[in-house]
Design a protein around this motif. Structure first.
Motif, PDB file in Angstrom:
ATOM      1  N   ALA A   9       0.808  -1.245   0.080  1.00 52.21           N
ATOM      2  CA  ALA A   9       0.096   0.057  -0.065  1.00 52.21           C
ATOM      3  C   ALA A   9       0.834   1.312  -0.096  1.00 52.21           C
ATOM      4  CB  ALA A   9      -1.061   0.125   1.235  1.00 52.21           C
ATOM      5  N   PRO A  10       2.008   1.565   0.908  1.00 49.50           N
ATOM      6  CA  PRO A  10       2.540   2.607   0.706  1.00 49.50           C
ATOM      7  C   PRO A  10       3.220   2.743  -0.723  1.00 49.50           C
ATOM      8  CG  PRO A  10       3.357   1.285   2.524  1.00 49.50           C
ATOM      9  CD  PRO A  10       2.441   0.438   1.888  1.00 49.50           C
ATOM     10  N   LEU A  11       3.657   1.877  -1.276  1.00 50.06           N
ATOM     11  CA  LEU A  11       4.056   1.955  -2.658  1.00 50.06           C
ATOM     12  C   LEU A  11       3.078   2.565  -3.698  1.00 50.06           C
ATOM     13  CD1 LEU A  11       6.609   1.869  -4.411  1.00 50.06           C
ATOM     14  CD2 LEU A  11       6.196  -0.646  -4.536  1.00 50.06           C
ATOM     15  N   LEU A  12       2.118   2.091  -3.421  1.00 45.52           N
ATOM     16  CA  LEU A  12       1.068   2.452  -4.545  1.00 45.52           C
ATOM     17  C   LEU A  12       0.639   3.961  -4.123  1.00 45.52           C
ATOM     18  CD1 LEU A  12      -1.359  -0.651  -4.459  1.00 45.52           C
ATOM     19  CD2 LEU A  12      -0.025   0.229  -6.406  1.00 45.52           C
ATOM     20  N   GLU A  13       0.486   4.220  -3.021  1.00 49.98           N
ATOM     21  CA  GLU A  13       0.075   5.610  -2.641  1.00 49.98           C
ATOM     22  C   GLU A  13       1.312   6.392  -3.005  1.00 49.98           C
ATOM     23  OE1 GLU A  13      -0.747   5.553   1.837  1.00 49.98           O
ATOM     24  OE2 GLU A  13      -2.223   4.021   1.620  1.00 49.98           O
ATOM     25  N   ALA A  14       2.514   6.219  -2.830  1.00 45.25           N
ATOM     26  CA  ALA A  14       3.589   7.184  -3.243  1.00 45.25           C
ATOM     27  C   ALA A  14       3.592   7.198  -4.671  1.00 45.25           C
ATOM     28  CB  ALA A  14       5.009   6.676  -2.831  1.00 45.25           C
ATOM     29  N   ALA A  15       2.989   6.092  -5.441  1.00 48.69           N
ATOM     30  CA  ALA A  15       3.075   6.272  -6.833  1.00 48.69           C
ATOM     31  C   ALA A  15       1.958   6.972  -7.505  1.00 48.69           C
ATOM     32  CB  ALA A  15       3.247   4.900  -7.412  1.00 48.69           C
ATOM     33  N   ASP A  16       1.084   6.974  -6.764  1.00 48.34           N
ATOM     34  CA  ASP A  16      -0.355   7.743  -7.278  1.00 48.34           C
ATOM     35  C   ASP A  16      -0.700   7.220  -8.546  1.00 48.34           C
ATOM     36  OD1 ASP A  16      -2.267   9.135  -7.769  1.00 48.34           O
ATOM     37  OD2 ASP A  16      -1.648  11.144  -7.707  1.00 48.34           O
ATOM     38  N   ILE A  17      -1.179   6.002  -8.662  1.00 50.41           N
ATOM     39  CA  ILE A  17      -1.706   5.116  -9.537  1.00 50.41           C
ATOM     40  C   ILE A  17      -2.689   5.492 -10.350  1.00 50.41           C
ATOM     41  CG2 ILE A  17      -0.663   2.936  -8.716  1.00 50.41           C
ATOM     42  CD1 ILE A  17      -3.464   2.228  -7.739  1.00 50.41           C
ATOM     43  N   ARG A  18      -3.467   6.794 -10.077  1.00 53.14           N
ATOM     44  CA  ARG A  18      -4.484   7.189 -10.858  1.00 53.14           C
ATOM     45  C   ARG A  18      -3.926   8.181 -11.975  1.00 53.14           C
ATOM     46  NH1 ARG A  18      -7.137   9.485  -5.519  1.00 53.14           N
ATOM     47  NH2 ARG A  18      -4.979  10.015  -5.266  1.00 53.14           N
ATOM     48  N   THR A  19      -2.428   8.424 -11.838  1.00 53.50           N
ATOM     49  CA  THR A  19      -1.830   9.199 -12.878  1.00 53.50           C
ATOM     50  C   THR A  19      -0.853   8.376 -13.632  1.00 53.50           C
ATOM     51  OG1 THR A  19       0.142   9.492 -11.312  1.00 53.50           O
ATOM     52  CG2 THR A  19      -1.768  11.297 -11.142  1.00 53.50           C
ATOM     53  N   LYS A  20      -0.122   9.126 -14.597  1.00 62.27           N
ATOM     54  CA  LYS A  20       1.026   8.382 -15.440  1.00 62.27           C
ATOM     55  C   LYS A  20       1.865   8.001 -14.546  1.00 62.27           C
ATOM     56  CE  LYS A  20      -0.180   9.278 -20.071  1.00 62.27           C
ATOM     57  NZ  LYS A  20       0.277   9.086 -21.363  1.00 62.27           N
ATOM     58  N   CYS A  21       2.023   6.660 -13.944  1.00 64.56           N
ATOM     59  CA  CYS A  21       2.918   6.605 -12.785  1.00 64.56           C
ATOM     60  C   CYS A  21       3.982   5.424 -13.137  1.00 64.56           C
ATOM     61  CB  CYS A  21       2.217   6.093 -11.584  1.00 64.56           C
ATOM     62  SG  CYS A  21       1.413   4.672 -11.777  1.00 64.56           S
ATOM     63  N   ASN A  22       3.904   5.095 -14.359  1.00 69.20           N
ATOM     64  CA  ASN A  22       4.724   3.853 -14.737  1.00 69.20           C
ATOM     65  C   ASN A  22       6.340   3.916 -14.681  1.00 69.20           C
ATOM     66  OD1 ASN A  22       2.505   2.292 -15.350  1.00 69.20           O
ATOM     67  ND2 ASN A  22       2.875   1.991 -17.398  1.00 69.20           N
ATOM     68  N   VAL A  23       6.805   3.095 -14.066  1.00 65.83           N
ATOM     69  CA  VAL A  23       8.540   3.172 -13.799  1.00 65.83           C
ATOM     70  C   VAL A  23       8.843   1.916 -14.200  1.00 65.83           C
ATOM     71  CG1 VAL A  23      10.128   3.324 -12.417  1.00 65.83           C
ATOM     72  CG2 VAL A  23       8.048   4.458 -11.927  1.00 65.83           C
ATOM     73  N   MET A  24       9.958   1.934 -15.238  1.00 71.35           N
ATOM     74  CA  MET A  24      10.639   0.746 -15.866  1.00 71.35           C
ATOM     75  C   MET A  24      11.859   0.861 -16.028  1.00 71.35           C
ATOM     76  SD  MET A  24       7.376  -0.836 -18.249  1.00 71.35           S
ATOM     77  CE  MET A  24       6.674   0.912 -18.735  1.00 71.35           C
ATOM     78  N   SER A  25      12.565   1.753 -15.436  1.00 66.77           N
ATOM     79  CA  SER A  25      13.951   2.171 -15.631  1.00 66.77           C
ATOM     80  C   SER A  25      14.609   2.442 -14.315  1.00 66.77           C
ATOM     81  CB  SER A  25      14.319   2.666 -16.891  1.00 66.77           C
ATOM     82  OG  SER A  25      13.730   4.008 -16.678  1.00 66.77           O
ATOM     83  N   PRO A  26      15.951   2.495 -14.259  1.00 74.50           N
ATOM     84  CA  PRO A  26      16.564   3.062 -13.130  1.00 74.50           C
ATOM     85  C   PRO A  26      16.337   4.690 -13.184  1.00 74.50           C
ATOM     86  CG  PRO A  26      18.123   1.714 -14.152  1.00 74.50           C
ATOM     87  CD  PRO A  26      17.026   1.821 -14.989  1.00 74.50           C
ATOM     88  N   GLY A  27      16.281   5.393 -12.189  1.00 71.54           N
ATOM     89  CA  GLY A  27      16.135   6.839 -12.341  1.00 71.54           C
ATOM     90  C   GLY A  27      15.489   7.481 -11.200  1.00 71.54           C
TER      91      GLY A  27
END
Lengths: 231, 352
Positions: A185-203
């Motif tokens: 849950a903390p990760l989903l909240e931090a990512a805000d999945i209702r927005t363009k939140c995809n992460v697929m690379s280091p950065g």
């Protein structure tokens, strides 16, 4: 002589392998994949994949390492047999804290091919920007702006300034078994999945989300008879 | 308590049985596993220590043979049309001669020039932007890329394990016939590690076995004055990254190393390639923009695009007379290693 040696060996073997169990959770409930749930902030979500590496376990007493195990384990919410990690209980009983790495360390990342849980066939490796994916959390959310409302959070990266593995330290008492709740849950909240939140690379995004690890891992106590310890 | 005396009883009875089991295991292992034949990586005199940690993947004849078979086998690609050798031909220094950009399944064209493969044991990183940090992991990139092999490693293993020949070769190389991902990668690495090129005229000159002509020697002096900082002897690369002043292609818009580091200071920097066998590895540069060595030299004398990340060595114009240009090319041709190019052990396996 020989009989007492064998006796000691058997007893120490019985004690040696102590289990820790990682329990993928959503909030205070065990995570169920492919099942619609509601986040604390009211966002409906269905998790389809939750996998992550833990490793470099160490038991500590007063801040000093008293035993360590450098292996890595891939915990996969879809495979409950992957939840168990065997630890050295003989020294663990003397420890006051357990520490482990969330993610894969930089040395392992630059040392070529490994087998077992680190085998690149496990799908936890970035081929076009070398390095292990420390965590994959994927699912769907009706508010997600992506195709099929699907989001993908792949965290990793070992090179500074985007080194994302995190050391987790949890207090322990007794000789186990131990359970560690891993709350998505903390990760989903931090990512805000209702927005363009995809992460697929280091950065920067992977780095920021990796820092939620400290609130993802929680130790809780279970009796050895608890269902959570039945394989 | 029963549990305290039971182990003692068992111990007396079990020990001989254990011994028998151990002996049997040894006999079975000895019968089922052929010994491997170690191979020493040839490290030319005065060369630096290899970067690759051979203790984690000791070279053997069996491992190299398996890696060589895999290297030449299009089974690695989704439709069995593209092998590693499709873009890395042994006779042209393991580069894709005459093709600017890499080729893949369904006539796909990639975005970068397939580089020559040579002396990989000394490489610290792979790909033009250093995307890959270890030789073992390098094949994952082309295998998985939709415009190269379009496959997945698990599916490649699924296909390979169905071939008795591969099971036999995995068994010979690794002691049992389990076809595993890390083994496939390590076998490919073994073959690639065996691709050592150190038999050029330049190398013979270095050890005093041959002498350069006056023209070659003059070219060598020019090389040392203008090129050696990046294309450092004896590997003819520092292994680092540099912006060599090539104007970026307006279609490819390739920023190079910045894609990996996200550091603006790495914009337009690409891996410095070795110049060994340069006679055969055309076209040149990361996007294969130059077909001839003369064009490359003209780039360095007249085509440098100044920018914030330009290699400092190129900040001052390089001025060469027509004769000097010819001499420089004459030197570059001494880096050709025909024994390496024509070595049958580097070519496709004969029984393939």
């Amino acid at each position: 002589m020989r009989s007492s040696f064998v006796c000691c060996l058997l007893i120490s073997t019985a004690l040696h392998a102590q289990l820790a169990r990682f329990v993928p959770c959503m909030g205070d409930q065990p995570l169920r994949l492919d099942t619609p749930i509601t986040l604390p902030d009211g966002t409906p979500v269905t998790i389809t994949q939750f996998r992550f590496y833990v490793g470099h376990f160490a038991f500590c007493r007063a801040g000093k390492v008293i035993s360590r195990n450098d292996a890595f384990h891939l915990i996969d919410a879809s495979d409950s047999s992957s939840f168990f990690v065997e630890l050295d209980a003989t020294t663990a009983a003397l420890g006051d804290s357990i520490s482990f790495l969330f993610g894969v360390d930089s040395l392992t990342n630059v040392s070529g091919a490994f087998g077992g849980d680190l085998d690149p066939t496990r799908g936890m490796y970035w081929a076009w920007n070398s390095g292990y994916i420390n965590l994959k959390l994927e699912g769907t959310c009706p508010a997600s702006p992506y195709a099929s409302h699907a989001f993908e959070l792949h965290l990793g990266g070992y090179l500074p300034p985007f080194a994302s593995a995190r050391r987790i330290v949890l207090p322990v008492s007794g000789s186990g078994p131990w359970a560690v709740a891993v709350d998505a849950a903390p990760l989903l909240e931090a990512a805000d999945i209702r927005t363009k939140c995809n992460v697929m690379s280091p950065g920067e995004a992977a780095l920021r989300l990796s820092s939620t690890a400290s609130s993802m891992f929680k130790h809780f106590f279970l009796s050895p008879e608890d269902d959570a310890f039945k394989r | 308590m029963r549990s305290s005396d039971r182990p003692v009883k068992q111990a007396r009875g079990v020990a001989p049985v254990t011994l028998v089991v151990v002996v049997l295991t040894i006999v079975i292992c000895a019968a089922g596993t052929m010994p491997t034949h170690p191979v020493q990586l040839s490290v030319p005199k005065d060369w630096p220590k290899p970067v690759y940690d051979l203790t984690r993947n000791p070279l053997t004849q069996e491992g190299i043979a398996l890696g060589r078979k895999l290297f030449y086998d299009p089974i690695l690609s989704k439709d069995s049309t593209i092998s590693c050798a499709s873009c890395h031909l042994s006779y042209t220094a393991f580069s894709h001669v005459d093709h600017r950009l890499s080729h893949g399944i369904h006539d796909s064209i990639g975005t970068r020039n397939a580089p020559a493969l040579v002396n990989l044991a000394w490489n610290r990183s792979f790909m033009w932007d250093g995307a890959v940090n270890h030789l073992d992991m390098q094949p994952l990139a082309p295998i998985g890329h939709p415009a190269e092999m379009g496959e997945t490693l698990p599916h490649v293993l699924f296909k390979i394990v169905q071939h008795p020949e591969y099971r036999r070769m995995f068994g010979e190389a690794f002691g049992d016939t389990m076809v595993l991902g890390d083994r496939l990668l390590k076998a490919l690495a073994q073959f690639e590690l065996s691709l050592v090129s150190a038999g050029s005229r330049y190398d013979s000159m270095r050890i005093g076995a041959e002498t350069f002509t006056e023209q070659e020697m003059n070219g060598y002096r020019i090389f040392r004055a203008h090129c050696d900082a990046c294309h450092k002897e004896p590997l003819f690369t520092t292994g680092g990254f540099a912006n060599n002043g090539s104007p970026p292609d307006s279609i490819l818009r390739d920023g190079g190393r910045i894609r990996i580091t996200h550091d603006p200071g790495d914009s337009l920097k690409f891996k410095i390639p070795s110049l060994r066998n340069i006679e055969f590895s055309y076209p040149y540069m990361h996007d294969g923009r130059f077909r001839r060595l003369n064009a490359v030299i003209t780039h360095y004398t007249d085509g440098i695009l100044p920018s914030a990340t330009l290699a400092p060595e190129l900040a001052r114009p390089i001025v060469l007379s027509p004769n000097e240009r010819t001499d420089l090319v004459a030197f570059l041709l001494t880096l050709s290693d025909r024994d390496f190019l024509l070595n049958p052990e580097n070519a496709a396996p004969r029984n393939y």
